[in-house]
Design an enzyme around this catalytic site. Structure first.
Site, PDB file in Angstrom:
ATOM      1  N   TYR A   7       0.817  -1.215   0.000  1.00 48.77           N
ATOM      2  CA  TYR A   7       0.000   0.000   0.000  1.00 48.77           C
ATOM      3  C   TYR A   7       0.851   1.265   0.000  1.00 48.77           C
ATOM      4  CZ  TYR A   7      -3.988  -3.005   1.222  1.00 48.77           C
ATOM      5  OH  TYR A   7      -4.959  -3.975   1.230  1.00 48.77           O
ATOM      6  N   LYS A  43       3.579 -15.141   1.769  1.00 52.01           N
ATOM      7  CA  LYS A  43       3.590 -16.022   0.595  1.00 52.01           C
ATOM      8  C   LYS A  43       5.047 -16.202   0.167  1.00 52.01           C
ATOM      9  CE  LYS A  43       0.523 -16.860  -2.186  1.00 52.01           C
ATOM     10  NZ  LYS A  43      -0.175 -18.134  -2.481  1.00 52.01           N
ATOM     11  N   ASP A  58      -2.840 -17.846   1.545  1.00 46.16           N
ATOM     12  CA  ASP A  58      -4.037 -18.463   0.958  1.00 46.16           C
ATOM     13  C   ASP A  58      -4.532 -19.609   1.835  1.00 46.16           C
ATOM     14  OD1 ASP A  58      -1.630 -19.669   0.261  1.00 46.16           O
ATOM     15  OD2 ASP A  58      -2.341 -20.413  -1.661  1.00 46.16           O
ATOM     16  N   ASP A  73      -5.038  -6.998   5.983  1.00 46.78           N
ATOM     17  CA  ASP A  73      -6.253  -6.257   5.654  1.00 46.78           C
ATOM     18  C   ASP A  73      -7.383  -7.243   5.369  1.00 46.78           C
ATOM     19  OD1 ASP A  73      -7.964  -4.254   4.968  1.00 46.78           O
ATOM     20  OD2 ASP A  73      -6.919  -3.631   3.161  1.00 46.78           O
ATOM     21  N   ASP A 131     -10.458  -8.854   8.269  1.00 44.70           N
ATOM     22  CA  ASP A 131     -11.890  -8.697   7.989  1.00 44.70           C
ATOM     23  C   ASP A 131     -12.578 -10.064   7.975  1.00 44.70           C
ATOM     24  OD1 ASP A 131     -11.873  -5.998   7.905  1.00 44.70           O
ATOM     25  OD2 ASP A 131     -12.475  -5.795   5.820  1.00 44.70           O
TER      26      ASP A 131
END
Ligand code: NAD
Length: 360
Positions: free
Chosen positions: A139, A190, A223, A247, A251
């Site tokens: 980001y 990852k 994942d 992020d 959630d």
């Protein structure tokens, strides 16, 4: 101990008024001794001072032990330039306090277990904490942009990047917090397809070996973590992850337990610096002023401040237990499912019920 309250916009002032009620009871009946000051942020600050965060409120925040915010934003400011909007005040506050670790607990209150989209058996007793890196990664990474290619089509690009120092400081936060819980950290990246993930994994591994041998460390690809969170979320204690994966995963984890109105959060910086505590919900303009907002997320954010920054984990537990008991007694704000024998209350009704439990 000094706490700065920043009610902000929409339902922010409504839910913080109930949090204030809880603080008053903790001060009066449990020897909390918390000094409370109040300041403006967001749209409320724009209206009164012409800017979403004044230098004096930032100074007040820096001089406090912790900051508790309601929410910022609303349709009346939606047409302003990004840098002038209420949300910019929150970004400036985070930046000004040097907050790099975002804490998102996912805790299942027994009385709400049936409100989850997952089966009760999967989420009953769930208590996990996601520690997300907040100010680095894709980001913020450079270079970033949108360019026009020779054939006239476009290419959008962002850069994922993490330095050893950025990883170590957020990992320390996760390991320190794990020591106050079940002493297990699962680090998520990852590393199979990203170099930044390789550096992340190796840095976290080295830090655990040198400074936190008492904390159990495991690693998981992001994942797989997304899948495990719905398959068997109780396997986790603390999940440590970067800005982008955090992020999404936070959630996902939050929604395991039901309503937005129940979810607290915190953002922490260096040890000793004031942290920012806030419900994860926004200003909810659709219900603002109606007295129906659920104040539990704000009250549970106060509990996090008590536990992590104000040196009163006992009162944090007491507050969380009071919320739990009120839910067990059937009290529900409109965002929570009714259920048998439930009693629908408004913002004040919920706040009063929790405060009464604490003063009993
Ligand atoms: P929101 O979280 O404000 O509301 C989403 C939905 O959840 C709405 O239907 C709302 O009524 C409901 N809801 C939220 N909190 C609730 C509570 N405590 N009790 C009962 N119901 C609740 O998200 P949004 O509508 O997308 O955003 C509204 C404004 O809030 C926007 O201006 C946005 O930028 C801002 N926002 C601020 C923050 C923050 O201050 N940290 C976070 C998210 C959004």
């Amino acid at each position: 101990m000094k706490l700065l309250l920043l009610p902000g916009d929409g339902i922010g002032p409504e839910v913080l008024a109930e949090t204030r009620r809880v603080i008053n009871v903790l001060n009066a009946h449990h020897g909390l001794g918390l000094d409370v000051e109040t300041g403006d942020i967001g749209g409320a600050s724009i209206e009164r001072h012409g800017t979403s965060l004044t230098a004096s409120v930032l100074d007040l925040a820096r001089a406090s032990h912790a900051v508790l915010m309601g929410a910022v934003g609303g349709p009346q400011w939606a047409d302003m330039a990004f840098e002038l909007r209420p949300e910019q005040g929150l970004l400036n506050l985070r930046k000004g306090l040097g907050l790099f670790a975002n804490l998102r607990p996912a805790y299942c209150f027994d009385a709400l277990a049936d409100a989850s989209t997952l089966k009760r058996g999967v989420i009953e007793g769930l208590d996990i904490l996601i520690v997300r890196e907040l100010i680095g990664g894709v980001y913020f990474g450079e270079p970033r942009g949108i360019e026009i290619l020779p054939d006239g089509t476009r290419r959008g690009f962002n850069t994922q990047s993490y330095t050893t120092a950025e990883i170590e400081r957020v990992a320390r936060t996760a390991f320190d917090l794990a020591r106050q819980r079940d002493s297990r950290v699962c680090s998520v990246e990852k590393a199979n397809v990203m170099e930044s993930g390789v550096v992340w994994r190796e840095t976290v591994t080295a830090l655990q070996a040198s400074e936190y041998p008492d904390v159990a460390l495991s690693h998981m690809y992001a994942d797989n973590c997304a899948m495990q969170l719905v398959r068997n979320p109780r396997q986790f204690d603390v999940i440590l992850t970067d800005n982008l994966f955090g992020d999404i995963l936070s959630d996902e984890a939050g929604m395991l337990t039901g309503s937005l109105g129940m979810l607290p959060s915190a953002a922490l910086g260096e040890t000793g610096a004031p942290g920012l505590y806030e419900p994860i919900h926004g200003s909810a303009p659709d219900i603002a002023g109606k007295g129906v907002a659920n104040p539990c997320a704000a009250i549970l954010s106060l509990a996090m401040a008590l536990r992590y920054q104000l040196g009163r984990p006992d009162l944090a537990a007491l507050t969380e237990t009071a919320v739990s008991e009120v839910l067990n007694a059937g009290y529900r704000t409109a965002d929570l499912l009714g259920g048998e024998g439930s009693c629908v209350v408004g913002t004040q009704g919920m706040g009063r019920a929790i405060a009464e439990r604490l003063s009993a």
